[in-house]
Scaffold this motif. Structure first.
Motif, PDB file in Angstrom:
ATOM      1  N   THR A  20       2.412   3.476  -6.029  1.00 55.58           N
ATOM      2  CA  THR A  20       3.197   4.553  -6.621  1.00 55.58           C
ATOM      3  C   THR A  20       2.807   5.896  -6.015  1.00 55.58           C
ATOM      4  O   THR A  20       1.618   6.202  -5.892  1.00 55.58           O
ATOM      5  CB  THR A  20       2.973   4.608  -8.135  1.00 55.58           C
ATOM      6  N   PRO A  21       3.769   6.705  -5.613  1.00 56.56           N
ATOM      7  CA  PRO A  21       3.427   8.019  -5.052  1.00 56.56           C
ATOM      8  C   PRO A  21       2.855   8.940  -6.118  1.00 56.56           C
ATOM      9  O   PRO A  21       3.053   8.738  -7.327  1.00 56.56           O
ATOM     10  CB  PRO A  21       4.770   8.536  -4.525  1.00 56.56           C
ATOM     11  N   VAL A  31       5.708  12.305   3.578  1.00 53.43           N
ATOM     12  CA  VAL A  31       5.339  11.715   4.866  1.00 53.43           C
ATOM     13  C   VAL A  31       3.981  11.033   4.761  1.00 53.43           C
ATOM     14  O   VAL A  31       3.775   9.940   5.311  1.00 53.43           O
ATOM     15  CB  VAL A  31       5.337  12.789   5.973  1.00 53.43           C
ATOM     16  N   ALA A  32       3.035  11.656   4.039  1.00 55.45           N
ATOM     17  CA  ALA A  32       1.730  11.024   3.835  1.00 55.45           C
ATOM     18  C   ALA A  32       1.878   9.725   3.043  1.00 55.45           C
ATOM     19  O   ALA A  32       1.217   8.716   3.340  1.00 55.45           O
ATOM     20  CB  ALA A  32       0.789  11.985   3.106  1.00 55.45           C
ATOM     21  N   ARG A  36       0.931   5.801   4.009  1.00 55.41           N
ATOM     22  CA  ARG A  36       0.138   4.979   3.092  1.00 55.41           C
ATOM     23  C   ARG A  36       0.827   3.643   2.808  1.00 55.41           C
ATOM     24  O   ARG A  36       0.200   2.584   2.836  1.00 55.41           O
ATOM     25  CB  ARG A  36      -0.073   5.748   1.784  1.00 55.41           C
ATOM     26  N   VAL A  37       2.137   3.696   2.551  1.00 55.46           N
ATOM     27  CA  VAL A  37       2.888   2.478   2.238  1.00 55.46           C
ATOM     28  C   VAL A  37       2.930   1.555   3.455  1.00 55.46           C
ATOM     29  O   VAL A  37       2.702   0.340   3.334  1.00 55.46           O
ATOM     30  CB  VAL A  37       4.311   2.841   1.763  1.00 55.46           C
ATOM     31  N   GLY A 112       1.694   2.610  10.225  1.00 55.34           N
ATOM     32  CA  GLY A 112       1.592   3.924   9.616  1.00 55.34           C
ATOM     33  C   GLY A 112       0.690   4.900  10.332  1.00 55.34           C
ATOM     34  O   GLY A 112       0.539   6.039   9.888  1.00 55.34           O
ATOM     35  N   ASP A 113       0.086   4.489  11.452  1.00 51.94           N
ATOM     36  CA  ASP A 113      -0.770   5.411  12.184  1.00 51.94           C
ATOM     37  C   ASP A 113       0.025   6.553  12.801  1.00 51.94           C
ATOM     38  O   ASP A 113      -0.501   7.653  12.985  1.00 51.94           O
ATOM     39  CB  ASP A 113      -1.524   4.670  13.298  1.00 51.94           C
ATOM     40  N   GLU A 114       1.284   6.286  13.156  1.00 53.66           N
ATOM     41  CA  GLU A 114       2.101   7.297  13.814  1.00 53.66           C
ATOM     42  C   GLU A 114       3.461   7.422  13.158  1.00 53.66           C
ATOM     43  O   GLU A 114       3.958   6.486  12.529  1.00 53.66           O
ATOM     44  CB  GLU A 114       2.301   6.938  15.294  1.00 53.66           C
TER      45      GLU A 114
END
Length: 365
Positions: A20-21, A31-32, A36-37, A112-114
């Motif tokens: 959950t955000p 964006v973060a 994470r997801v 999710g690194d980029e």
């Protein structure tokens, strides 16, 4: 694993893993949260299904990716527009980049690194993409790029850009590159939209040197790349957005006065219509079919459904958009652009008329 088994397994996993955000609804936070997801889903292997083993995937049909994105959108774990960019850019790099480059880069996007961006539109070349003027000139084993792009989503966060340039006149003179965004000569200026989000940016290229090995395909393949990219944008990406609209319909049903059945029904019917259309598009693409001008119908239906839904929300839940719900207000304002982004409604209707209905070709005299 069948699609039904995959959906059940994903739901079970999401039920026991809290993604959950947080309460921060800024675009930086979105964006973060996206990173994470993606990282969590990649580490648990869900993000790897439906992608080729050559780029770190676990193979399987692309419909598994659509199911995963649908679950993410329905649970509001990541903003569907930026989540689904992976469905546009990763297939393009897989298809056109050198195999070793795709094998190196695509996992960085999946995990999710980029973040990556898409450098297509220019101040004078939006819907008329073929008129782009950003130039690339060869100098030894490099290409020197000069020009400007605009409406580039996530450019200020992106490490890479799939960039269209002009290397010669005409459609056959458009060439694509996979550009590192930290290359000297690149300047990014975020653009604030009316829904209060710096989602877009203008990007300037001043004598930007790109290695020849970063060309996507061969010189002149850029237009074909753009046309191959379109089916991905209007299939799985639309499917994710539609899933979010369905969740919004559910929220509206819970808040609206039950006497407004006709308005609710019309909003649901618009969403259901585009979902059915999008499902058929997904099926054609999954069966290996090539998509063409018929996807303009999908685009018109999606824009219609999106605007109708948020107009209905505004009418049936007075004050929510104007005063009490900042997320809903942002979505309502964003929906105003649904008939502009990804090709204007006017352009889409022209395509439908000319290329599907064979209208407008008669003698005008």
């Amino acid at each position: 694993m069948t699609p039904a088994e995959f959906r059940t397994a994903v739901r079970d996993w999401l039920d026991t893993h809290d993604l959950t955000p947080g309460e921060d609804i800024s675009f930086d936070a979105q964006v973060a949260q996206l990173s994470r997801v993606r990282r969590a889903l990649f580490d648990a292997d869900w993000m790897r299904y439906g992608w080729p083993a050559e780029v770190g995937g676990l193979d399987g049909p692309a419909v598994l990716r659509a199911i995963l994105g649908e679950e993410v959108a329905t649970r509001n774990l990541a903003e569907p527009g930026i989540y689904s960019m992976i469905e546009v850019l990763a297939p393009t790099v897989i298809s056109y980049a050198r195999p070793e480059l795709a094998a190196e880069m695509v996992p960085r996007l999946l995990n999710g690194d980029e973040q990556w961006c898409q450098g297509f539109s220019e101040p004078g070349s939006g819907s008329d993409l073929a008129s782009l003027s950003t130039r690339a000139e060869q100098r030894d084993d490099e290409w020197i790029i000069n020009g400007q792009k605009v409406w580039t989503s996530l450019a200020q966060f992106a490490q890479r850009c799939v960039l269209l340039t002009r290397t010669a006149p005409g459609h056959d003179g458009i060439t694509a590159f996979f550009v590192d965004m930290d290359t000297p000569g690149i300047t990014v200026r975020p653009l604030r939209t009316m829904h209060g989000v710096d989602e877009f940016a203008e990007v300037f290229f001043d004598d930007v040197a790109v290695p020849a090995g970063r060309m996507l395909g061969a010189p002149g393949d850029g237009w074909r790349l753009a046309m191959d990219l379109l089916p991905h944008e209007r299939s799985t990406c639309f499917w994710h957005r539609i899933a979010y609209l369905y969740a919004t319909v559910d929220s509206l049903v819970q808040q609206a006065d039950p006497i407004d059945d006709l308005d609710l029904g019309a909003a649901y019917l618009a969403a259901h219509t585009v979902r059915c259309r999008s499902y058929a598009t997904q099926q054609r693409l999954g069966a290996g079919g090539r998509l063409g001008p018929e996807t303009s119908v999908d685009k018109v239906l999606l824009a219609t459904a999106e605007q109708q839904l948020f107009d209905t929300y505004r009418d049936l839940v007075p004050g929510a958009i104007e005063w009490s719900d900042p997320v809903l207000r942002s979505e309502y304002l964003y929906s105003r652009a649904a008939t502009i982004y990804g090709g204007t409604a006017e352009i889409q209707r022209n395509i439908i008329a000319r290329r599907l209905l064979d209208l407008g070709k008669g003698d005008s005299g």
